[in-house]
Design an enzyme around this catalytic site. Structure first.
Site, PDB file in Angstrom:
ATOM      1  N   LYS A 129     -40.621 -15.865 -16.828  1.00 52.05           N
ATOM      2  CA  LYS A 129     -41.881 -15.117 -16.876  1.00 52.05           C
ATOM      3  C   LYS A 129     -42.838 -15.626 -17.935  1.00 52.05           C
ATOM      4  CE  LYS A 129     -39.979 -12.870 -13.679  1.00 52.05           C
ATOM      5  NZ  LYS A 129     -38.688 -13.558 -13.813  1.00 52.05           N
ATOM      6  N   SER A 476     -34.015 -14.635  -7.180  1.00 53.89           N
ATOM      7  CA  SER A 476     -34.061 -15.695  -8.176  1.00 53.89           C
ATOM      8  C   SER A 476     -34.351 -17.015  -7.481  1.00 53.89           C
ATOM      9  CB  SER A 476     -32.718 -15.777  -8.889  1.00 53.89           C
ATOM     10  OG  SER A 476     -32.568 -17.013  -9.562  1.00 53.89           O
TER      11      SER A 476
END
Length: 564
Positions: A129, A476
């Site tokens: 992130k 993911s």
């Protein structure tokens, strides 16, 4: 623009006027002198943290960037922002904080730079992130900026083979199936992550680093230089030096992050077979840079870009292998030669993308990481948008390594990841099932958690490609198999996925790009009339604020857009 241009912009308020004496006094206490007040103030946004190998080395990289900014004539200051270790947050409630952390990173960098009236930014990221969070703040602030990726981890070694973090997750499923014993499981655990750097395959961190370079916001080659390579420190020094050049030449992030630049980023992501999270993050970065980007743009670009990389999770190699044969610049050079890169896009070097690529070396002779165009894994990009009565706003699938393009099966519905995990462990998921995990979207999760542990368990149990998994959450970059995420509208917003029942039939067709629930419109209306919106799981704190503000995943799951 004259080289003698006064570089003092917003920081001029620090050096002018008697009422600014307190400002100068405080800066003297952190090391400023009279000369520094005549220089542009450069913020070095560091994501250093000891909670993950992805960012554990970034403290030194930040100091290198500060040194470069000093050499370039700036007055730099390091400040930190937070980060979340996705791999550690995976498989428990902590994953709800992962995607919201992107907003916290963006907000915190914007807050510090805005409050301190800084003139430019070097941002250094690592785990998933941090790259989009940094670029979102850079787009909002629109001050001369350079992004540097902390770099990828080296592969681990076990029994003479390369392994990485995804092998750890898949080993859990293998252990539960009795394929390996506890001693072998422990060996995998101890060998998967040998040192600093972000997860090694074409997972989210490396995907977004490559996208940042394709956007023109990173020094050429930065995305593929490994974390432990000595040149990574030099890249950070160069980034610091570049800021004053960008100031002198009036080059701002929104001059670089244009619509064409985002198309370059999508092209590179598709060619390398990147993470589906690229949809969320590129949409969010584009919003921050005031660029109109939608799923339709991803589809338009995808159709012309072949998948040419043999990278994990569906291939053989890791990002370190790509670095050894030329890295992202060599891939972009190849794509540009085939007319798939907008060469006239501006970059942080002050040159165009075409000028940068003209200086780049091509792929190493005899390398096997990147396929020739005429031997591409697929003729078009593997990240596809699906639509249908189950996902009116869209869903996202990654079709790398799939031998099937159509899946029809019977639904088994779960309202949480924990319920799904328990069912897999109990052997309740069998070939032909369509596993639906809902109420895990941006609002419902809250935070749109990733399902890597579930997909890894399915693969570890030998059900990869034999079971479909659908969710309003996400996956993911390490996930693979027949998986569809980002289903929107999400269940918590009353989307059709909330109306699915055990025993329903679903058809997923990647060729027609449709996802169809075999239930009549009339039946769905009756189910909707009976549906009740569940109470917010977390009504306060970070997750409560996020759930109240966050947009649909089809719009990037942003919190600073129009409220819906």
């Amino acid at each position: 623009m004259s080289e003698e241009k006064d570089l003092r912009i917003k920081s001029r308020v620090i050096s002018e006027g008697a009422n600014r004496v307190p400002n100068r006094s405080m800066l003297r206490a952190v090391g400023f002198n009279d000369e520094d007040f005549q220089k542009p103030m450069i913020g070095v946004a560091s994501t250093w943290s000891e909670v993950t190998p992805c960012n554990v080395h970034i403290d030194q990289l930040a100091r290198d960037a500060k040194s470069g900014a000093e050499n370039g004539g700036g007055a730099p200051m390091i400040f930190n922002t937070i980060m979340v270790a996705d791999g550690i947050a995976m498989g428990h409630n902590g994953m709800s904080y992962s995607l919201p952390s992107r907003e916290v990173i963006a907000d915190s960098i914007e807050t510090v730079v805005g409050a301190e009236a800084l003139d430019g930014i070097v941002a250094i990221g690592g785990c998933d992130k941090t790259t989009p969070g940094c670029l979102m703040s850079i787009g909002r602030l629109n001050l001369p900026s350079v992004y540097v990726y902390g770099g990828s981890i080296k592969p681990g070694k076990l029994d003479g083979k390369d392994i990485d973090i995804v092998n750890s997750f898949e080993a859990v499923g293998q252990y539960q199936q009795g394929e390996i014993d506890s001693e072998q499981l422990h060996k995998v655990e101890c060998s998967a992550c040998p040192g600093p750097g972000s997860c090694g395959g074409m997972y989210t961190a490396n995907t977004m680093a490559a996208a940042a370079e394709a956007l023109g916001m990173s020094i050429p080659g930065s995305s593929s230089t490994p974390a432990v390579d000595a040149y990574k420190n030099e890249e950070c020094r160069q980034a610091g030096e570049l800021i004053t050049d960008l100031l002198k030449n009036d080059i701002y992030p929104r001059d670089i992050m244009t619509k064409e630049a985002f198309e370059n980023a999508i092209t590179v992501v598709m060619a390398l077979g990147g993470s589906t999270n690229a949809f969320l993050h590129l949409l969010a970065i584009a919003r921050s840079a005031d660029v109109d980007l939608t799923y339709d743009d991803f589809e338009r670009v995808r159709q012309n870009v072949p998948h040419i990389a043999d990278l994990k999770p569906s291939g053989q190699y890791v990002f370190d292998d790509l670095f050894q044969v030329g890295g992202v610049p060599a891939v972009m050079k190849l794509l540009h030669e085939h007319g798939l890169i907008h060469g006239d896009c501006l970059t942080v070097t002050g040159k165009t993308m075409a000028e940068n690529l003209a200086e780049a070396k091509g792929l190493s002779e005899g390398q096997q990481v990147i396929y020739p165009f005429d031997q591409a894994k697929t003729e078009s990009g593997p990240l596809i948008v699906l639509r249908g009565n189950l996902a009116p706003e869209g869903a996202v699938a990654k079709m790398t390594g799939q031998t099937i393009t159509r899946f029809e099966g019977t639904v088994k519905v779960f309202d949480s990841e924990d319920e799904t995990t328990a069912a897999i462990e109990a052997g309740e998921i069998v070939e032909g099932d369509v596993v639906v995990v809902r109420y895990v979207g941006p609002k419902g999760g809250p935070g749109m958690p990733e399902m890597l542990s579930i997909t890894a368990m399915i693969v570890g149990r030998g059900l990869g490609g034999k079971v479909a998994l659908m969710t309003d959450g996400r996956f993911s970059g390490g996930s693979h198999g027949f998986v569809i995420g980002h289903i929107a509208p999400e269940a918590a917003a009353g989307g059709p996925i909330a109306l699915v029942q055990n025993g329903d039939q679903v058809i997923i067709d990647s060729e027609t790009q449709e996802i169809t629930l075999n239930v009549s419109a009339g039946e769905l209306e009756e189910r909707l009339a009976l549906w009740k919106q569940p109470q917010m799981k977390q009504p306060y704190g970070v997750l409560g604020k996020y759930a109240k503000l966050v947009s649909s995943s089809a719009k990037g799951a942003i919190t600073d857009g129009d409220l819906e």
